[in-house]
Scaffold this active site. Structure first.
Site, PDB file in Angstrom:
ATOM      1  N   GLY A 122       0.777  -1.236   0.000  1.00 53.56           N
ATOM      2  CA  GLY A 122       0.000   0.000   0.000  1.00 53.56           C
ATOM      3  C   GLY A 122       0.806   1.282   0.000  1.00 53.56           C
ATOM      4  N   ASP A 123       2.093   1.188   0.216  1.00 51.61           N
ATOM      5  CA  ASP A 123       2.896   2.421   0.250  1.00 51.61           C
ATOM      6  C   ASP A 123       4.385   2.112   0.080  1.00 51.61           C
ATOM      7  OD1 ASP A 123       3.454   5.108   0.467  1.00 51.61           O
ATOM      8  OD2 ASP A 123       3.242   5.196   2.650  1.00 51.61           O
ATOM      9  N   ILE A 124       4.718   1.391  -0.979  1.00 49.57           N
ATOM     10  CA  ILE A 124       6.123   1.038  -1.199  1.00 49.57           C
ATOM     11  C   ILE A 124       6.862   2.247  -1.759  1.00 49.57           C
ATOM     12  CG2 ILE A 124       7.721  -0.564  -2.333  1.00 49.57           C
ATOM     13  CD1 ILE A 124       5.361  -2.475  -2.744  1.00 49.57           C
TER      14      ILE A 124
END
Lengths: 323, 216
Positions: B124-126
């Protein structure tokens, strides 16, 4: 230096005149759809029928000879509308024998915001009908750090409003309804890193309406959810970039609840919140005039043969050589 | 369900002065010598119902996913303790990829991401801020927006977010993206190509909104 700017990327048709210190005038003649959403052909028809009168209105207030630069919104936007704007700008530039500057519409929002608020190097939240983006400067370009994965927030509000039987533009009407909303309905809260999406919220809200929920409560739930998402992504961008300024621009930015929430978020992290005055928030000619002036002062001009419209013009594609 | 509380030892340690406090997008991260405390404080800008919901569900989900990612062979910090809004975890004392990014590291991110996706996890937030290089391994440290999903779309967005963050931070982002793609394809994740195609398609969305607005 005095710059005239023409805006007409979508429904708005507006001419602004600015000098280095302030906005001299803004004249508007927006296209308002009789029903439903914006039809590009109808909007461009409106623009072509009314741009002449609008130019005359402007020149009844300022001397055409005083204009030093003719600026116009080159994109992004609806092709047919952009072409009316570009044609008018070319004609004026040739007639007045003054340089032409094609500018990026999104960057114009951002730069006029910086100009009028004094924000130095902010994270910018740009929310309008078609665009919803988190933008910040990185070296010689502005970059989009986050944006909608489907539709712009204004578009989402319009869709919901239309479903409720309200006319365009829907944003202000939803804002009004939301004030008397009390019950909060959980809606899909979709944040992915610094990106976000709204279409799931629209569908869920429409379903609630079908099931008999009150319009006021839906409007309230929609605003609370969508704006919280925007506050979260703005805060995330500020944290990543170690920036303590947030600038809000774009038509949806006029929403008082959105401003309150962003201001509160900034307070809690000891950052500063900026928003330009309402008349410069939505699409307007003065922002185009200002960016044209800024760019011209820094050596930019657009040759007639390079003045073709750019419906998909991205803010990243502008080389920025000013502070 | 009874409320979960931190053990007394941990509560004591939390009273110590942290080395650093980082105020992220949704949580406050306190870094101590040997552990990290991630606390989702109340956000005054949102209404109580939404605030409580987000803090609780995200904290719970994050703790669960950190552990399952670890079991799937992705380097993550060990979770030491959890309550309703706080996660205590091992401190990974390395270098954020943001500061040392290169082709080889981006390739490795690709390999690990494919492994995460194989395990049904979406991070979700790499981004290069959420990846820490330590002892020859890349640790995924922030699962704050993670969830379980095996659909191509969710995986595509996950990859898209990484690409966007490369664009935002590095001038040689194209090179780094290609390296990620190599890594992502190198394992035996059978959906890898499909996901990468989808990521490309996603990039093109959201950009022609004016046109779509017109088609309504």
């Amino acid at each position: 230096m005095i710059s005239l700017g023409i805006e007409g990327t979508a429904w708005s048709l507006s001419i602004g005149v600015v000098d280095e210190s302030d906005v001299i005038l803004i004249e508007n003649d927006p296209y308002i759809p009789k029903e439903g959403g914006i039809h590009p052909r109808e909007a461009s028809l409106h623009h072509s029928e009314n741009i002449g009168k609008l130019v005359r209105r402007v020149f009844s207030r300022v001397d055409p000879e005083s204009i030093d630069v003719v600026s116009f919104s080159q994109g992004p936007g609806m092709g047919p509308c952009l072409r009316i704007v570009a044609t008018t700008a070319r004609a004026l530039s040739l007639r007045l024998k003054k340089p032409l500057v094609g500018v990026n519409h999104c960057l114009a929002h951002l730069e006029v915001g910086r100009w009028k608020t004094g924000a130095k190097n902010p994270v910018t939240l740009y929310v309008s009908g078609g665009n919803s983006q988190i933008i910040a400067r990185r070296g010689k370009n502005y970059r989009v750090f986050g944006e909608t994965l489907d539709i712009g927030l204004g578009n989402a509000l319009d869709k919901l409003a239309r479903y409720m039987g309200l006319k365009h533009p829907g944003g202000p009407k939803i804002e009004e309804l939301a004030k008397s909303g009390k019950r909060y309905y959980e809606l899909p809260y979709t944040v992915k890193g610094m990106d976000f999406s709204f279409s799931g919220m629209v569908t869920a809200s429409q379903k609630l309406l079908d099931e008999g929920a009150k319009k006021e409560d839906i409007a309230y739930s929609f605003q609370e959810t969508a704006f919280a998402m925007l506050a979260e992504v703005s805060e995330r961008a500020m944290a990543y970039l170690e920036v303590d300024e947030l600038l809000l621009v774009g038509g949806v930015g006029a929403n008082a609840r959105l401003q309150t929430m962003l201001k509160k978020m900034c307070e809690e992290r000891k950052a500063s919140f900026y928003a330009p005055p309402k008349e410069l928030m939505g699409d307007n000619g003065a922002m185009i005039a200002y960016l044209g002036l800024l760019m011209h002062k820094n050596g930019y001009s657009t040759k007639i043969e390079e003045s073709t419209v750019k419906p998909d013009f991205r803010v990243e594609d502008v080389d920025v050589n000013w502070e | 369900m009874s409320m979960r509380i931190l053990c007394i030892e941990h509560l004591k340690r939390l009273r110590e002065e942290p080395i650093k406090i980082y105020l992220g997008g949704e949580a406050e991260v306190r870094i101590y010598s040997d552990f990290v405390a991630k606390k989702r404080r109340k956000k005054g800008y949102r209404i109580d119902e939404l605030d409580a919901f987000l803090r609780k569900t995200r904290t719970k989900m994050e703790a669960r996913i950190i552990s399952s990612a670890r079991r799937a062979g992705i380097p993550t910090p060990i979770v030491l303790d959890v309550d309703e809004e706080t996660i205590l975890m091992e401190r990974i004392n390395g270098e954020p990829l943001k500061n040392i990014m290169n082709r080889k590291l981006s390739r490795m991110v690709g390999e690990y991401t494919a492994r995460l996706h194989t395990a049904g996890i979406i991070h979700g937030d790499i981004t290069p801020m959420n990846l820490i290089y330590c002892d020859g391994k890349i640790y995924f440290v922030d699962f704050g927006l993670a969830f379980y999903d095996t659909r191509i779309e969710a995986r595509g967005v996950d990859v898209h977010i990484y690409f966007e963050s490369l664009k935002a931070y590095f001038d040689n982002w194209e090179d780094l993206r290609d390296a990620f793609v190599e890594g992502y394809l190198s394992g035996n994740f059978d959906k890898a190509e499909e996901v990468l195609d989808r990521a490309e398609e996603i990039e093109k969305r959201g950009r022609y909104v004016e046109r779509r607005l017109a088609e309504d």
